[in-house]
Scaffold this active site. Structure first.
Site, PDB file in Angstrom:
ATOM      1  N   HIS A 450      10.089  -1.385   8.081  1.00 51.23           N
ATOM      2  CA  HIS A 450       9.276  -1.938   9.162  1.00 51.23           C
ATOM      3  C   HIS A 450       9.187  -0.990  10.359  1.00 51.23           C
ATOM      4  CE1 HIS A 450       9.463  -5.766   6.920  1.00 51.23           C
ATOM      5  NE2 HIS A 450       8.240  -5.838   7.403  1.00 51.23           N
ATOM      6  N   GLU A 684       2.984 -11.161  -2.011  1.00 52.23           N
ATOM      7  CA  GLU A 684       3.940 -10.059  -1.874  1.00 52.23           C
ATOM      8  C   GLU A 684       5.201 -10.288  -2.692  1.00 52.23           C
ATOM      9  OE1 GLU A 684       5.089  -9.640   2.244  1.00 52.23           O
ATOM     10  OE2 GLU A 684       5.039 -11.785   2.595  1.00 52.23           O
ATOM     11  N   ASP A 708       5.969  -5.255   0.330  1.00 52.10           N
ATOM     12  CA  ASP A 708       6.966  -6.091  -0.336  1.00 52.10           C
ATOM     13  C   ASP A 708       6.651  -6.269  -1.810  1.00 52.10           C
ATOM     14  OD1 ASP A 708       9.009  -6.729   1.506  1.00 52.10           O
ATOM     15  OD2 ASP A 708       7.564  -7.909   2.643  1.00 52.10           O
ATOM     16  N   CYS A 755      -3.051  -5.964   3.109  1.00 50.43           N
ATOM     17  CA  CYS A 755      -2.570  -5.661   4.461  1.00 50.43           C
ATOM     18  C   CYS A 755      -1.289  -4.835   4.426  1.00 50.43           C
ATOM     19  CB  CYS A 755      -2.357  -6.935   5.266  1.00 50.43           C
ATOM     20  SG  CYS A 755      -1.153  -8.039   4.536  1.00 50.43           S
TER      21      CYS A 755
END
Ligand code: PEP
Ligand code: MG
Length: 824
Positions: A450, A684, A708, A755
């Site tokens: 992240h 995900e 993910d 995304c």
């Protein structure tokens, strides 16, 4: 007869201790237990209500003695005391006696009908027998070959062989050992002449500056002296329980994913955010907290100091459990040293004295004491010990922040430059200003961690996973971070610097070129419009995204909005943030993802219990359903804004149809749903891709989180550079999941976006469109380039390319296919 309550984190321990005590005291002793939690999945812990109930059961007009194990057991017992009526509470005694020996002694004494204070005294003396026994044994076989008499005590000499001397962990073990005997133990460093230091004080021990090879003298006085010295000698022989630096396993040494120095001046890592950054190497500094003038009454200041210490001790114990679960008990041991600092009389006593004698606030007194101690550590000869001053300041800051009722300040850069760090958390990265943090280079981390995602969204070039060689770069050295190639140039010579500067400027020109048409729609050659949207973490990001050409927001990671605070924003505050974001978008769609906290994005104030494997634990929708009040608050805020703006709401980490149904139900209950609001699911988790046809029955759209989806499909932690070679989102296994999702969605007339970070990779644009994706959402800096790429795509060709990619066996084959498609 006095009643006894045993409080332990473990049901088994509490019952075992009770059984032993009953065996000694007799079956009719009033003995009750409050062990563990009434939660099959989390049996370890303590609960104030269970303690209160046990006190009720053990109740006697003669009083109740409560014996606890450690940490939160004490807090739960204190809380239980607050819960029971005051007249009863005055007859309940929380006793610091050792839990096993104390329970046995208390049971025997209570059985004799002794009053509460006598039972407590016996419990406290419960260790005496053991000490006497071990002391006798010590006398028979003196443990002190080189003993020098010290008053009425004895002493031993040992040579410290631990690699870093008496640094935090060995010092902590020494303090723990010395403190567990009825003896006063002191230490002198005979090599550097420092001391004697109180062995019960971590601070005092560390201040000796004892490094490897030093001879130390340990002296002990009191009834437990022989046993204490024997135990310390045994500890020294065990190298103070220090571990040798682990040899990297063979696989790790050979793993191609581990970047290695490339000769002087070059450190290689993984490309994490494209672009070139040039600047002086900078490390984070934590800003000072302002200490307010004035103070309250002395007793109030002391009480708030005690409360702050308790709070931080609890917080550190929680972090310890979290790290122990994630990385093992050894990694968590450093927190023991932090806890000892918070119990260290060398710090606590002068603080309390300053509050009482100098009439200053607890915050001012604590700050002064910590700073004085840290400066003394700063002055030590040994580099490793000097570095421990940072630990002291960090612990000090946590207490100070609690005293001042402000969030613990986060480290930041003091001047523009390239951030050099061992690793960055999302919380470290979320506030980085790209005009100050010109580039990022980290020793650990993977490209879809992240922190890397955030760097990309802010347009900060970044290289991650560069290994420890990076950390040797001195502050201020000129470095060049090439986030496209994954290379860090250290102190390049003039000609190389000029060359890299030219490349940086060329790329900036190319980007400006693409930006010239960024505000235009992205339409493929055959006339299909693709929505190219932005991934954001704040309303300010939305403003930047529109300027960068975003057709909307395809992912608002709301958890970033909730970081760096001490409490969750309420519905009104959330509504204001979502409304501000929607207004910044001027009628473009805004997709809000509900809170995806947990895993590597914990929110400390949510107080999630530690999990052995947080990425596979309670994160995303799982947390939202476990704590429905959090999700409901967020959904209420979203619905209020959805009445006035084109909103989409999306649930993260959905793994089952039941989760989606439950989330939809909460949405129903959160208020009136405007007909324009679209409700979607993030794909995900592999099970969601497989079940996409069934999920599509209950959702308006899907957005694929390739970060993910790749992590879970390939079983490769997205933050672990050693497996980052496995975690390539164009792996055919991931591509097949995307195809499966698109087919299932299209069959029900639903649209699918992407995304995850793959959406911003121009090499993959044609492939994703060929797989049937109609929306791409990414960090704002990639928008112009992706839009330009979309305009070169012919969908018929793209579909053929996708079919070919789906038949590949490896991600390398897919990458090769994409490369030749680009050239040809
Ligand atoms: C993803 O997993 O791809 C995604 C976009 O979500 P996050 O990176 O926030 O986990
Ligand atoms: Mg995700």
């Amino acid at each position: 007869m006095v009643g006894i309550v045993i409080v332990s984190h473990s049901h088994l321990i509490a019952e075992g201790v009770a059984e032993l005590a009953r065996e000694m005291g007799g079956p009719d002793v009033r003995l009750e237990t409050a062990g563990g939690l009434d939660m099959p999945d989390h049996p370890i812990g303590t609960d104030a209500v269970l303690v209160m109930e046990a006190i009720d059961r053990a109740w006697s007009e003669d009083g109740v003695l409560v014996l606890m194990d450690l940490g939160s057991a004490v807090l739960s017992a204190e809380m239980a005391l607050d819960l029971i009526p005051e007249e009863r509470g005055s007859k309940v005694l929380l006793c610091e006696a050792p839990i096993v020996e104390g329970a046995v002694a208390a049971a025997v004494t209570a059985k004799l009908g002794a009053p509460l204070d006598h039972v407590a005294r016996e419990a406290r003396g419960g260790l005496a027998g053991k000490i006497a026994h071990l002391g006798d044994a010590g006398d028979e076989e003196p443990p002190v070959p080189s003993a020098a008499p010290a008053g009425d005590g004895a002493s031993i000499r040992v040579t410290v062989t631990a690699g870093h001397g008496l640094h935090a962990r060995p010092a902590a073990r020494l303090v723990q050992t010395a403190s567990s005997f009825d003896a006063r133990v002191t230490i002198r460093d005979l090599t550097n002449g420092r001391g004697p230091a109180d062995a019960a004080s971590l601070n005092a021990v560390a201040m000796l500056g004892t490094t490897q090879g030093h001879e130390i003298e340990i002296a002990a006085v009191g009834p437990g002296a022989p046993a204490a010295l024997a135990a310390i000698r045994a500890l020294a022989e065990r190298n103070f329980d220090d571990r040798p630096e682990p040899e990297p396993p063979e696989a790790q040494r050979a793993a191609p994913a581990i970047p290695s120095p490339d000769g002087p001046g070059i450190v290689r890592g993984r490309p994490a955010s494209p672009g070139i950054a040039i600047g002086p190497a900078r490390r984070f500094r934590t800003p000072d907290l302002p200490i307010p003038e004035g103070s309250g009454p002395i007793d109030v200041e002391i009480a708030s100091f005690e409360a702050a210490l308790d709070h931080v001790r609890d917080e550190i114990a929680r972090q310890r459990a979290l790290v122990a679960g994630r990385a093992g008990a050894d990694e968590a041991e450093i927190f023991d040293a932090h806890l000892l600092m918070l119990r260290d009389d060398a710090l606590l006593a002068p603080t309390k004295r300053a509050i009482a004698d100098d009439d200053i606030s607890a915050a001012a007194a604590w700050h002064e004491v910590i700073e004085r101690a840290a400066q003394a550590w700063d002055g030590l000869d040994d580099e490793y010990l000097r570095a421990r001053a940072a630990d002291l300041r960090s612990v000090g800051r946590q207490v100070l922040a609690h005293l001042l009722d402000v969030p613990v300040p986060r480290p930041s850069l003091e001047a523009p430059g390239v951030v050099i760090a061992s690793d960055l958390s999302p919380a470290d990265t979320v506030g980085l200003d790209p005009t100050i943090a010109l580039g990022i280079a980290t020793a650990a981390g993977g490209p879809t961690s992240h922190a890397a995602v955030l760097a990309r969204s802010s347009g900060i070039p970044a290289v991650v996973g560069a290994g420890d060689a990076l950390l040797a770069i001195a502050e201020g050295t000129t470095v060049v971070v090439d986030g496209t190639a994954g290379v860090i140039h250290v102190d390049p010579d003039e000609s190389l610097l000029a060359e890299l500067t030219a490349v940086r400027d060329e790329r900036a020109v190319a980007l400006r070129d693409a930006q010239a048409s960024a505000l235009e729609p992205a339409i493929t050659i055959d006339g299909t419009t693709i929505e190219v949207a932005a991934n954001i973490g704040s309303p300010a990001d939305a403003v930047r995204s529109v300027a960068a050409g975003a057709d909307g927001v395809g992912l608002f990671r709301t958890e970033f909005l909730f970081m760096g605070r001490s409490a969750m924003p309420d519905a009104r505050e959330q509504e204001a943030a979502y409304r501000e974001t929607a207004e910044a978008l001027g009628g473009r769609p805004l997709l809000i993802r509900t809170l995806d906290a947990g895993a590597d994005k914990p929110l400390p104030y949510l107080d999630q219990p530690p999990e052995p494997n947080p990425f596979l634990g309670v994160r995303g929708i799982r947390l939202g359903l476990e704590r429905p009040e959090l999700l409901l608050t967020q959904l209420r805020a979203i619905l209020r804004v959805a009445a006035d703006h084109p909103l989409r709401v999306m649930f993260p980490m959905v793994a089952t149809v039941d989760e989606l149904l439950a989330a939809n139900e909460l949405l129903e209950g959160a208020g009136e749903r405007p007909p324009t609001l679209e409700v979607g699911v993030m794909i995900e988790v592999p099970s969601a891709a497989v079940l996409a046809d069934r999920l599509a029955e209950h959702a308006d759209f899907f957005s694929i989180g390739t970060n993910d989806l790749t992590q879970y499909t390939m079983a490769a932690d997205r933050g672990n550079v050693r497996v980052s070679g496995l975690a390539d989102a164009v792996h055919p296994a991931v591509l097949r999941s995307i195809r499966m999702t698109v087919d299932a969605a299209n069959a029900r007339g639903r649209w699918v976006g992407v995304c995850g970070e793959l959406a911003g990779d121009t090499d993959a644009t044609e492939l994703l469109l060929g797989l049937g994706v109609s929306e791409l959402s990414m960090g704002a800096p990639s928008i112009a380039l992706v839009k330009r790429q979309v305009r070169t795509v012919d969908l018929a060709h793209a579909r053929a390319l996708a079919d070919e990619a789906l038949s590949c066996a490896t991600s390398a084959e897919v990458r090769e296919l994409l490369r030749s498609a680009r050239i040809g």
